[in-house]
Design an enzyme around this catalytic site. Structure first.
Site, PDB file in Angstrom:
ATOM      1  CG  HIS A 114      -0.226  -0.198   2.521  1.00  0.00           C
ATOM      2  ND1 HIS A 114       0.636   0.711   3.065  1.00  0.00           N
ATOM      3  CD2 HIS A 114      -0.220  -1.250   3.377  1.00  0.00           C
ATOM      4  CE1 HIS A 114       1.103   0.260   4.199  1.00  0.00           C
ATOM      5  NE2 HIS A 114       0.627  -0.951   4.415  1.00  0.00           N
TER       6      HIS A 114
HETATM    7  P1  TYD Z   1      -1.964  -3.320   7.702  1.00  0.00           P
HETATM    8  O1  TYD Z   1      -1.632  -1.874   7.582  1.00  0.00           O
HETATM    9  O2  TYD Z   1      -2.856  -3.898   6.678  1.00  0.00           O
HETATM   10  O3  TYD Z   1      -0.623  -4.174   7.746  1.00  0.00           O
HETATM   11  P2  TYD Z   1       0.618  -4.112   6.740  1.00  0.00           P
HETATM   12  O4  TYD Z   1       1.735  -3.514   7.509  1.00  0.00           O
HETATM   13  O5  TYD Z   1       0.932  -5.473   6.274  1.00  0.00           O
HETATM   14  O6  TYD Z   1       0.218  -3.231   5.637  1.00  0.00           O
HETATM   15  O7  TYD Z   1      -2.562  -3.544   9.141  1.00  0.00           O
HETATM   16  C1  TYD Z   1      -3.002  -4.810   9.569  1.00  0.00           C
HETATM   17  C2  TYD Z   1      -4.020  -4.616  10.676  1.00  0.00           C
HETATM   18  O8  TYD Z   1      -3.446  -3.997  11.827  1.00  0.00           O
HETATM   19  C3  TYD Z   1      -5.202  -3.765  10.276  1.00  0.00           C
HETATM   20  O9  TYD Z   1      -6.364  -4.393  10.798  1.00  0.00           O
HETATM   21  C4  TYD Z   1      -4.996  -2.469  10.983  1.00  0.00           C
HETATM   22  C5  TYD Z   1      -4.171  -2.821  12.180  1.00  0.00           C
HETATM   23  N1  TYD Z   1      -3.217  -1.762  12.559  1.00  0.00           N
HETATM   24  C6  TYD Z   1      -3.487  -0.941  13.629  1.00  0.00           C
HETATM   25  O10 TYD Z   1      -4.526  -1.050  14.292  1.00  0.00           O
HETATM   26  N2  TYD Z   1      -2.579   0.007  13.970  1.00  0.00           N
HETATM   27  C7  TYD Z   1      -1.414   0.184  13.269  1.00  0.00           C
HETATM   28  O11 TYD Z   1      -0.592   1.054  13.623  1.00  0.00           O
HETATM   29  C8  TYD Z   1      -1.158  -0.661  12.133  1.00  0.00           C
HETATM   30  C9  TYD Z   1       0.076  -0.513  11.318  1.00  0.00           C
HETATM   31  C10 TYD Z   1      -2.087  -1.626  11.820  1.00  0.00           C
END
Ligand code: TYD
Length: 133
Positions: free
Chosen positions: A49
């Site tokens: 993303h």
């Molecule tokens: P996501 O951003 O999709 O992970 P990646 O780093 O692989 O892109 O986040 C995964 C899940 O964790 C999503 O449900 C949101 C949650 N999350 C939080 O609540 N706080 C945060 O700071 C982050 C990074 C994720």
């Protein structure tokens, strides 16, 4: 601003080495949030993303992984495998984290609190927005 490796101080010590970062000496932004990614099964990818506003700094505190960056036109791969440097990613760059080694630990600091609305999760939409600029 473009993604770049920021080297950190390394204080060698026979008791064990120490590194650190602080704003504004090493980091170009003030930290609002810290999170970490761990227990990644072999072959998995995280990220995939971009952020409209958020900037991040990513360190492989332990083990190794690659951060693949896309600016809307081309891709660039950074291999992170030391605890004394990390990758600074400005806003509006697509990123994915892959090739995690066993027991790797990714530390990420951000200048924003978690905000679902700041995410661009569709690569085609990202390319369109990035190339409009
Ligand atoms: P996501 O951003 O999709 O992970 P990646 O780093 O692989 O892109 O986040 C995964 C899940 O964790 C999503 O449900 C949101 C949650 N999350 C939080 O609540 N706080 C945060 O700071 C982050 C990074 C994720």
């Amino acid at each position: 601003m473009i993604p770049k490796i920021i080297e950190l101080p390394k204080i060698y010590d026979k008791r064990g080495n120490l590194s650190f970062f602080e704003h504004p000496n090493q980091l170009p932004f003030e930290i609002k949030r810290t999170y970490w990614i761990y227990d990644v099964p072999g072959g998995e990818t995280r990220g995939s993303h971009a952020f409209k506003e958020q900037q991040e700094y990513i360190i492989a505190l332990s083990g190794s992984f690659d951060v693949v960056i896309h600016n809307g036109k081309e891709e660039q791969r950074f291999s992170l495998n030391r605890s004394y440097y990390g990758l600074y990613i400005p806003k509006m760059f697509w990123r994915k984290l892959e090739n995690f080694s066993t027991n790797s630990l990714a530390l990420i600091v951000s200048d924003h609190t978690y905000n679902q609305d700041d995410y661009i999760r569709d690569f085609e939409e990202f390319k369109k927005l990035a190339n409009e600029k």
